[in-house]
Structures are given as structure tokens and as C-alpha cells.
Design a protein around this motif. Structure first.
Motif, mmCIF file in Angstrom:
data_model
loop_
_atom_site.group_PDB
_atom_site.id
_atom_site.type_symbol
_atom_site.label_atom_id
_atom_site.label_comp_id
_atom_site.label_asym_id
_atom_site.label_seq_id
_atom_site.Cartn_x
_atom_site.Cartn_y
_atom_site.Cartn_z
ATOM 1 N N UNK A 1 0.821 -1.202 0.000
ATOM 2 C CA UNK A 1 0.000 0.000 0.000
ATOM 3 C C UNK A 1 0.857 1.255 0.000
ATOM 4 N N UNK A 2 1.936 1.236 0.745
ATOM 5 C CA UNK A 2 2.821 2.396 0.804
ATOM 6 C C UNK A 2 2.421 3.430 1.831
ATOM 7 N N UNK A 3 1.442 3.136 2.678
ATOM 8 C CA UNK A 3 1.045 4.085 3.704
ATOM 9 C C UNK A 3 0.233 3.407 4.786
ATOM 10 N N UNK A 4 0.259 4.019 5.968
ATOM 11 C CA UNK A 4 -0.417 3.444 7.141
ATOM 12 C C UNK A 4 -1.007 4.584 7.959
ATOM 13 N N UNK A 5 -2.314 4.544 8.174
ATOM 14 C CA UNK A 5 -2.991 5.581 8.955
ATOM 15 C C UNK A 5 -2.541 5.557 10.404
ATOM 16 N N UNK B 1 -0.457 9.996 8.171
ATOM 17 C CA UNK B 1 -0.013 8.627 7.882
ATOM 18 C C UNK B 1 1.505 8.528 7.932
ATOM 19 N N UNK B 2 2.014 7.337 8.104
ATOM 20 C CA UNK B 2 3.397 7.021 7.772
ATOM 21 C C UNK B 2 3.394 6.532 6.335
ATOM 22 N N UNK B 3 4.251 7.102 5.495
ATOM 23 C CA UNK B 3 4.201 6.792 4.074
ATOM 24 C C UNK B 3 5.575 6.427 3.529
ATOM 25 N N UNK B 4 5.555 5.654 2.464
ATOM 26 C CA UNK B 4 6.770 5.224 1.773
ATOM 27 C C UNK B 4 7.340 6.400 0.977
ATOM 28 N N UNK C 1 -3.623 2.378 -6.156
ATOM 29 C CA UNK C 1 -4.150 3.741 -6.041
ATOM 30 C C UNK C 1 -4.735 3.923 -4.653
ATOM 31 N N UNK C 2 -4.352 5.009 -3.984
ATOM 32 C CA UNK C 2 -4.849 5.317 -2.643
ATOM 33 C C UNK C 2 -5.323 6.765 -2.596
ATOM 34 N N UNK C 3 -6.503 6.970 -2.022
ATOM 35 C CA UNK C 3 -7.037 8.301 -1.763
ATOM 36 C C UNK C 3 -7.445 8.321 -0.294
#
Length: 209
Positions: free
Chosen positions: A98-102, A138-141, A180-182
Motif C-alpha cells: 500500500x505504501x502508507x499506514x494511517x 499517515x506514515x508513508x513510503x 491507487x490510494x485516496x
């Protein structure tokens, strides 16, 4: 389309918004209301696009493995808000894909700006816009292709967030698949905001290839 989890994000109503759109593009839409759909390799093999709206879920090792394998081998994976970044926290490979974590949304529902940061077909003719909803931190890549961001002010008892520029919309190539993430999309009303709806519809098509 895999939907369920925490009812507060209205997974059925939110995903229903896009079923007609996808069918109008020529897609055959199959809906699953259990994460065990990821145990059905035949179902996954048929999918060009997997849309997930499942907040707070837990993936088994088999489910995680099958899902990631299908995306790596060419399926798109797409979603919005908690249904994609606030789930499967214990699943490292899922988080990597996903490349991200809430992490949090200071202040609950707040007014903030979404800034368009990339010239991409998904964002064509969309300018910066304002929303009142949860501002996801979020923590993101660092390798994400970021299409839109928001800047935190440090308000709402979260001074450590001041000045943080956080991705709101991003893309990620994963093997032969596309993600794809929104992070917008708490409710059907949020998803029906014209800019958010257009971005999400285009993102689904992009992820499908």
C-alpha cells in the motif's frame, strides 16, 4: 470489490457509489463481503482490479499472500480512506504494498486544503480544493508517486504535526500491478464531492490499467 469491516465508514454505501461507474466502463463487478475472498485464488485470478473498502480488518497469512501475489502479477488494487490504509496493521507485506499506514486524524472533522502537486491524467482540470473531513496523518513510503497533499498546521492538540506535508492521493507500481490510494472518503457525502469523486473514479481506472 471487497467491502466490510468497521460500519462507521459505511462500506456498502461507499462502494455502491462506484459499481455503476465501473459497469459503465465495461467492467464485470463481483462483490465480496468477507476477507475470505482473498482465499479464492480463482476469484483473484479473474480480477483486473481489486477495490477494497475494509477498515480495521485482519488478514490471515494466506489471505495476505494471495492478495499480494495477485497484485504483483498484474491486478490493480485501489481504495480510499480507512478502507485501505487503516486495516491489516499486522500485515507487513500488505503495508509495504500500500505504501502508507494511517496513524491519526487530529481534531476529528476539520477544514483543510488539498493541494494538487502533480500533472497526471488523474488530476486533469482539478485545482486545489477545500474539504471538511478527517485529515489523515499517515506514515508513508518515500517512493510513492504523490498526486495531492495537505499541510498540517499543528492545531487540534497536535503541535508536532506543524508544517508536515502529507500525501492525500498517491500511486504505486507494485510488480506488474498498480496501487491507487485516496485518503479522502470517510462517508458517501465525502466521496460525492466532485473533486474527490472524479479523482477516485480516475484512480480506479488507472489501477485497472
Amino acid at each position: 470489490m471487497v467491502r466490510g469491516g468497521w460500519a462507521g465508514h459505511e462500506p456498502v454505501a461507499c462502494t455502491d457509489l462506484f459499481i455503476g461507474f465501473l459497469r459503465a466502463q465495461g467492467a464485470t463487478v463481483e462483490v465480496a463481503e468477507t476477507l475470505s475472498a482473498y482465499e479464492d485464488e480463482g476469484l483473484l485470478d479473474r480480477a483486473d482490479l481489486i477495490v477494497q473498502c475494509w477498515t480495521g480488518g485482519t488478514l490471515t497469512e494466506e489471505q495476505e499472500h494471495n492478495l499480494i501475489h495477485r497484485v504483483r502479477t498484474g491486478a490493480g488494487f485501489a481504495g480510499w480512506h480507512g478502507g485501505i490504509v487503516a486495516t491489516a496493521y499486522e500485515a507487513r507485506d500488505y503495508q509495504f504494498m500500500i505504501g502508507g499506514r494511517f496513524l491519526c486524524h487530529p481534531g476529528e472533522f476539520v477544514d483543510y486544503d488539498v493541494n494538487v502537486t502533480a500533472a497526471h491524467p488523474i488530476m486533469k482540470d482539478i485545482n486545489d480544493f477545500s474539504v471538511r473531513t478527517e485529515q489523515y496523518y499517515c506514515h508513508v513510503d518515500p517512493t510513492l508517486e504523490v498526486l495531492a497533499t495537505t499541510t498540517f498546521t499543528g492545531a487540534h492538540d497536535a503541535p508536532e504535526t506543524a508544517g508536515a506535508v502529507m500525501p492525500v492521493v498517491w500511486l504505486r507500481h507494485f510488480g506488474r500491478g498498480r496501487v491507487f490510494v485516496n485518503t479522502l472518503g470517510h462517508s458517501p457525502a465525502d466521496l460525492q464531492l466532485p473533486q474527490t469523486r472524479t479523482i477516485t473514479e480516475r484512480g480506479l481506472l488507472w489501477a485497472a490499467g
